[in-house]
Design a protein around this motif. Structure first.
Motif, PDB file in Angstrom:
ATOM      1  N   HIS A  64       0.961  -1.235   0.152  1.00  0.00           N
ATOM      2  CA  HIS A  64      -0.043   0.079   0.122  1.00  0.00           C
ATOM      3  C   HIS A  64       0.849   1.357  -0.116  1.00  0.00           C
ATOM      4  O   HIS A  64       1.422   1.632   1.172  1.00  0.00           O
ATOM      5  N   HIS A  66       1.624   5.168  -2.212  1.00  0.00           N
ATOM      6  CA  HIS A  66       1.159   6.213  -3.176  1.00  0.00           C
ATOM      7  C   HIS A  66       2.591   6.939  -3.678  1.00  0.00           C
ATOM      8  O   HIS A  66       2.953   7.852  -3.215  1.00  0.00           O
ATOM      9  N   LYS A 190      -8.920  -0.380  -7.374  1.00  0.00           N
ATOM     10  CA  LYS A 190      -9.045   0.307  -5.862  1.00  0.00           C
ATOM     11  C   LYS A 190     -10.590   1.087  -5.875  1.00  0.00           C
ATOM     12  O   LYS A 190     -10.784   1.590  -6.541  1.00  0.00           O
ATOM     13  N   HIS A 251      -6.855  -0.807   5.437  1.00  0.00           N
ATOM     14  CA  HIS A 251      -7.002   0.145   6.808  1.00  0.00           C
ATOM     15  C   HIS A 251      -7.696  -1.052   7.590  1.00  0.00           C
ATOM     16  O   HIS A 251      -7.442  -1.506   8.703  1.00  0.00           O
ATOM     17  N   ASP A 324       1.052   2.793   3.540  1.00  0.00           N
ATOM     18  CA  ASP A 324       0.449   4.135   3.047  1.00  0.00           C
ATOM     19  C   ASP A 324       1.460   5.003   2.679  1.00  0.00           C
ATOM     20  O   ASP A 324       1.112   6.103   2.627  1.00  0.00           O
TER      21      ASP A 324
HETATM   22 ZN    ZN Z   1      -3.855   4.891   1.060  1.00  0.00          ZN
END
Ligand code: ZN
Length: 416
Positions: A64, A66, A190, A251, A324
């Motif tokens: 996960h 970005h 996603k 999450h 994340d």
């Molecule tokens: Zn994320």
């Protein structure tokens, strides 16, 4: 030519104990054979590496990230940065971030939403051997309802920021969303099914996508043989999603027993992203903020997350490591902390390492995450023993990296 890694101590990502005295024989970037050291027959042009003191383990996986975002922690600066940078610049910067992950031993990544095909383009350049970098799976843009979690509420209404997400309303638009992202080169889909809600703290999450929309995305993705990952907070939409065949719950702050059992039964992955939750508590907040509903929500979700993790561990749900990174977190340098939190939450060091290797690899389906015959030769040489202390993975100077059987020289890109 063969590359040989002669190792005294191996964590192979499968067994619970350290494997001793093996030769890992690599051909064409793949693990071709693993033999006992005494049975190894060298040939004259073998390239042989000897590791007597280090731990040899699989390259790790962050499922996960970005890559289009820098991890800047202030919301306004995050928006300014996104508005300032062309996608070309974001792609170049994102490639650098991918190398940062790799320099910390993360040789595979899954990008969970990047505007302007940034992550898809980085992935293509690496897959086409134009650039050296980690294995990447990318979803393109996440699908979100209009005004939903990823449709970036909070921009001025005069701002026409069209490309932060792919807004869809109704099952047909979600089907189009799936097809559009696949056309752009996405490897998976996603979605955002439910979000945090600070309006009513007795109901701290709410469903965004309707059940029909969730089912439409899953059915369409299954038809194209691709997986669906979803940003989730809690509630019945997760249960619907798991039942509809979603591949990973991201999450997942509030997971009830029914959902946990269903996830165990259907082999749905749980990516708890503990680090990003905990990260909120590392900043100094002013007194007003700590009295706010936002702050109270953060505390509630934190408690719920630890409980959900506990339930998932006890029910043998497959847990994979995702940080994340890019959202409130830098790329690479803090990844090891997700394993520290997993240990804090009740996993053994070996279980946390398996979340970062075997289970990340299973989630990606890219022949990575374990040291076994047939796997890609993404292999780490670690000074110190992460089974005793995960923190040895904090310092990248403790980690040597083989990517597809070739040494990756992290100092060449770190030189400035
Ligand atoms: Zn994320």
């Amino acid at each position: 030519m063969r590359t040989i890694i002669k190792a005294k101590k191996i964590i192979n990502g499968v067994d619970d104990n350290i494997i001793k005295d093996k030769c890992i024989i690599i051909k064409n970037g793949l693990i071709n054979e693993i033999v006992n050291v005494e049975k190894f027959k060298p040939s004259h042009n073998d390239l042989i590496f000897n590791y007597n003191n280090e731990i040899v383990m699989p390259g790790m996986i962050d499922v996960h990230v970005h890559l289009a975002f820098s991890g800047i922690t202030d919301n306004r600066s995050f928006r300014a940065e996104s508005a300032d940078m062309d996608y070309g610049a974001q792609a170049l910067r994102g490639y650098r971030f991918a190398l940062e992950h790799m320099s910390y031993g993360f040789t595979s990544l899954r990008d969970m939403n990047a505007p302007g095909n940034v992550a898809i383009n980085i992935k293509n350049m690496i897959n086409n051997k134009k650039l050296i970098g980690p294995n990447i799976l990318a979803c393109g843009l996440g699908l979100s309802i209009t005004g939903g979690h990823m449709d970036q509420p909070g921009w001025g209404s005069h701002t026409n920021f069209i490309d932060m997400t792919y807004p869809c309303d109704g099952p047909n638009e979600f089907i189009k969303g799936v097809r559009s992202q696949l056309k752009a080169g996405a490897d998976f889909i996603k979605t955002n099914m439910c979000v945090s809600s600070t309006y009513d703290l007795d109901h701290p999450y709410k469903q965004e996508m309707s059940n029909k929309e969730i089912e439409a995305v899953c059915t369409e993705a299954q038809m194209h043989n691709v997986r669906v990952a979803s940003h989730t907070s809690g509630g019945p939409s997760i249960t619907t999603a798991v039942r509809s065949g979603i591949h990973s719950v991201e999450h997942g702050h509030w997971l009830d027993n029914e959902t946990i059992n269903l996830m165990a039964e259907k082999n749905t992955f749980y990516v708890p992203t503990l680090l990003v939750n905990e990260r909120n508590f590392e900043f100094e907040h002013d007194a007003n903020f700590t009295k706010s509903k936002n702050w109270k929500w953060l505390k509630l979700s934190r408690e719920a997350k630890w409980e959900s993790l506990d339930k998932a561990i006890n029910s043998n749900v497959q847990i994979a490591l995702g940080t994340d990174a890019g959202f409130m977190l830098p790329h690479g340098s803090m990844n090891y902390r997700e394993m520290e939190y997993m240990v804090q939450g009740g996993m053994s060091n070996m279980q946390a390492i398996k979340a970062a290797t075997q289970f990340g690899g299973k989630l990606l389906e890219l022949n990575v995450g374990t040291i076994e015959v047939g796997q890609r030769a993404d292999i780490l040489i670690v000074k110190g023993n992460p089974l005793k202390d995960i923190k040895v993975l904090k310092n990248r100077e403790n980690i040597e990296i083989f990517k597809d059987g070739k040494k990756f020289d992290k100092h060449s890109f770190l030189s400035n």
